[in-house]
Design a protein around this motif. Structure first.
Motif, PDB file in Angstrom:
ATOM      1  N   ILE A  10       0.841  -1.212   0.000  1.00 57.91           N
ATOM      2  CA  ILE A  10       0.000   0.000   0.000  1.00 57.91           C
ATOM      3  C   ILE A  10       0.872   1.257   0.000  1.00 57.91           C
ATOM      4  O   ILE A  10       0.644   2.189  -0.768  1.00 57.91           O
ATOM      5  CB  ILE A  10      -0.959  -0.009   1.209  1.00 57.91           C
ATOM      6  CG1 ILE A  10      -2.025  -1.090   1.037  1.00 57.91           C
ATOM      7  CG2 ILE A  10      -1.625   1.365   1.379  1.00 57.91           C
ATOM      8  CD1 ILE A  10      -2.898  -1.324   2.261  1.00 57.91           C
ATOM      9  N   ALA A  41      -4.974  -2.750  -7.543  1.00 52.84           N
ATOM     10  CA  ALA A  41      -5.481  -2.534  -6.191  1.00 52.84           C
ATOM     11  C   ALA A  41      -6.776  -3.305  -5.963  1.00 52.84           C
ATOM     12  O   ALA A  41      -6.987  -3.892  -4.892  1.00 52.84           O
ATOM     13  CB  ALA A  41      -5.709  -1.043  -5.953  1.00 52.84           C
ATOM     14  N   LYS A  51      -6.159  -6.852  -5.225  1.00 54.17           N
ATOM     15  CA  LYS A  51      -5.634  -7.089  -3.873  1.00 54.17           C
ATOM     16  C   LYS A  51      -6.766  -7.275  -2.848  1.00 54.17           C
ATOM     17  O   LYS A  51      -6.499  -7.669  -1.704  1.00 54.17           O
ATOM     18  CB  LYS A  51      -4.750  -5.922  -3.429  1.00 54.17           C
ATOM     19  CG  LYS A  51      -3.452  -5.778  -4.211  1.00 54.17           C
ATOM     20  CD  LYS A  51      -2.465  -6.876  -3.894  1.00 54.17           C
ATOM     21  CE  LYS A  51      -1.153  -6.686  -4.639  1.00 54.17           C
ATOM     22  NZ  LYS A  51      -0.193  -7.788  -4.385  1.00 54.17           N
ATOM     23  N   GLU A  52      -7.985  -6.971  -3.267  1.00 55.49           N
ATOM     24  CA  GLU A  52      -9.118  -7.093  -2.343  1.00 55.49           C
ATOM     25  C   GLU A  52      -9.260  -8.528  -1.834  1.00 55.49           C
ATOM     26  O   GLU A  52      -9.602  -8.773  -0.672  1.00 55.49           O
ATOM     27  CB  GLU A  52     -10.411  -6.658  -3.050  1.00 55.49           C
ATOM     28  CG  GLU A  52     -11.610  -6.644  -2.114  1.00 55.49           C
ATOM     29  CD  GLU A  52     -12.878  -6.166  -2.825  1.00 55.49           C
ATOM     30  OE1 GLU A  52     -13.927  -6.096  -2.162  1.00 55.49           O
ATOM     31  OE2 GLU A  52     -12.810  -5.868  -4.034  1.00 55.49           O
ATOM     32  N   VAL A 108      -6.704  -9.022   0.935  1.00 60.31           N
ATOM     33  CA  VAL A 108      -7.119  -8.318   2.152  1.00 60.31           C
ATOM     34  C   VAL A 108      -8.219  -9.101   2.857  1.00 60.31           C
ATOM     35  O   VAL A 108      -8.224  -9.211   4.098  1.00 60.31           O
ATOM     36  CB  VAL A 108      -7.598  -6.887   1.808  1.00 60.31           C
ATOM     37  CG1 VAL A 108      -8.228  -6.215   3.038  1.00 60.31           C
ATOM     38  CG2 VAL A 108      -6.433  -6.043   1.297  1.00 60.31           C
ATOM     39  N   TYR A 154      -6.137   0.414   2.984  1.00 59.00           N
ATOM     40  CA  TYR A 154      -6.454  -0.180   1.671  1.00 59.00           C
ATOM     41  C   TYR A 154      -7.637   0.537   1.028  1.00 59.00           C
ATOM     42  O   TYR A 154      -7.605   0.869  -0.166  1.00 59.00           O
ATOM     43  CB  TYR A 154      -6.748  -1.679   1.834  1.00 59.00           C
ATOM     44  CG  TYR A 154      -7.261  -2.323   0.566  1.00 59.00           C
ATOM     45  CD1 TYR A 154      -6.399  -2.543  -0.510  1.00 59.00           C
ATOM     46  CD2 TYR A 154      -8.599  -2.679   0.440  1.00 59.00           C
ATOM     47  CE1 TYR A 154      -6.862  -3.113  -1.683  1.00 59.00           C
ATOM     48  CE2 TYR A 154      -9.066  -3.254  -0.730  1.00 59.00           C
ATOM     49  CZ  TYR A 154      -8.203  -3.465  -1.786  1.00 59.00           C
ATOM     50  OH  TYR A 154      -8.673  -4.025  -2.954  1.00 59.00           O
ATOM     51  N   CYS A 159      -7.631   2.680  -2.518  1.00 60.26           N
ATOM     52  CA  CYS A 159      -8.546   2.412  -3.636  1.00 60.26           C
ATOM     53  C   CYS A 159      -9.346   3.655  -4.000  1.00 60.26           C
ATOM     54  O   CYS A 159      -9.514   3.981  -5.179  1.00 60.26           O
ATOM     55  CB  CYS A 159      -9.498   1.268  -3.277  1.00 60.26           C
ATOM     56  SG  CYS A 159      -8.688  -0.351  -3.217  1.00 60.26           S
TER      57      CYS A 159
END
Length: 255
Positions: A17, A51, A54-55, A58, A91, A95
């Protein structure tokens, strides 16, 4: 130890991040050419997509931390909860900022192309004026023909100001943000100079055509009077000839 593994995952995600923020959000960008602007738009699109991907990670980290907290001793709860909260917040902010900046740059890119479109349309109109001015440069003919040329030029000059206003506003929007400012100023200076020169020449040509119409009308009037006078004299001479009169017997004008 599970705590160490979770903290490692949290730390790696934090690093990603931070790196993404430094790479795409904290740098000072300068867009001096369309290529630089287009490249920036494409980079931000890729960053936004990365990004979003990447969810999944996470969510996996979140599930792992929550599962661990459900079975781990209370002493380990608070620190992990706090780290997880910071991660999720960071995060989501990343985003949101990437989406916002990407949308802004896409709008800037669209604004640039809209400016080019208006400039192209106005330059085509200026080309028409240039051709029309050349066509009326040495126009020959009577009052009616010159009048038609003047009407045609005046119709062409009745061009809405809206396009030029749009050019001014779009250029101002972009240059205020320091985007393509040198290129835009160069294009605008060239366009405005040409616009002013052709406007002045068109006004000058309109006056010349108006004067030409007036002169042609006066010439037509003079010719008509001469023709009417000649017709009267011709009638008189014909009558004299029919009566077999010689020059010495008729008025001096007829002689």
């Amino acid at each position: 130890d599970k705590t160490v593994s979770l903290r490692k995952d949290l730390s790696e995600m934090h690093e990603w991040i931070t790196q993404a923020e430094e790479e795409y959000l904290e740098r000072d960008f300068e867009y001096k050419t369309p290529d630089e602007l287009q490249k920036a738009v494409e980079e931000l699109k890729r960053a936004k997509e990365e990004a979003m991907q990447k969810e999944v990670k996470v969510k996996l980290i979140t599930d792992s931390v929550n599962n661990f907290i459900a079975t781990a001793p209370p002493a380990a709860h608070e620190a992990l909860k706090k780290e997880l909260y910071v991660l999720i917040t960071s995060y989501q902010q990343l985003c949101s900022r990437l989406n916002g900046k990407c949308k802004t740059l896409e709008e800037v890119w669209a604004c640039w192309h809209e400016l080019l479109s208006y400039l192209d349309a106005e330059n085509k109109w200026l080309n028409e004026i240039e051709l029309k001015l050349k066509a009326t440069e040495n126009i020959q003919g009577g009052a009616e023909e010159i009048s038609e040329a003047l009407d045609s030029l005046e119709r062409l000059m009745r061009h809405p100001e809206e396009n030029r206003n749009q050019i001014r506003e779009l250029a101002q929007t972009l240059t205020d943000g320091g985007i393509l400012d040198e290129l835009i100023n160069e294009k605008l200076e060239k366009f405005n100079t040409r616009w002013e020169e052709l406007q002045q020449e068109a006004v000058r040509r309109q006056k010349i055509l108006e004067q030409s119409i007036q002169s042609a009308q006066e010439t037509d009037k003079t010719l008509r009077l001469i023709q009417e006078s000649l017709a009267v004299i011709d009638k008189q001479l014909t009558a004299y000839t029919a009566d077999r009169l010689d020059a010495a017997q008729v008025p001096q004008e007829a002689q």
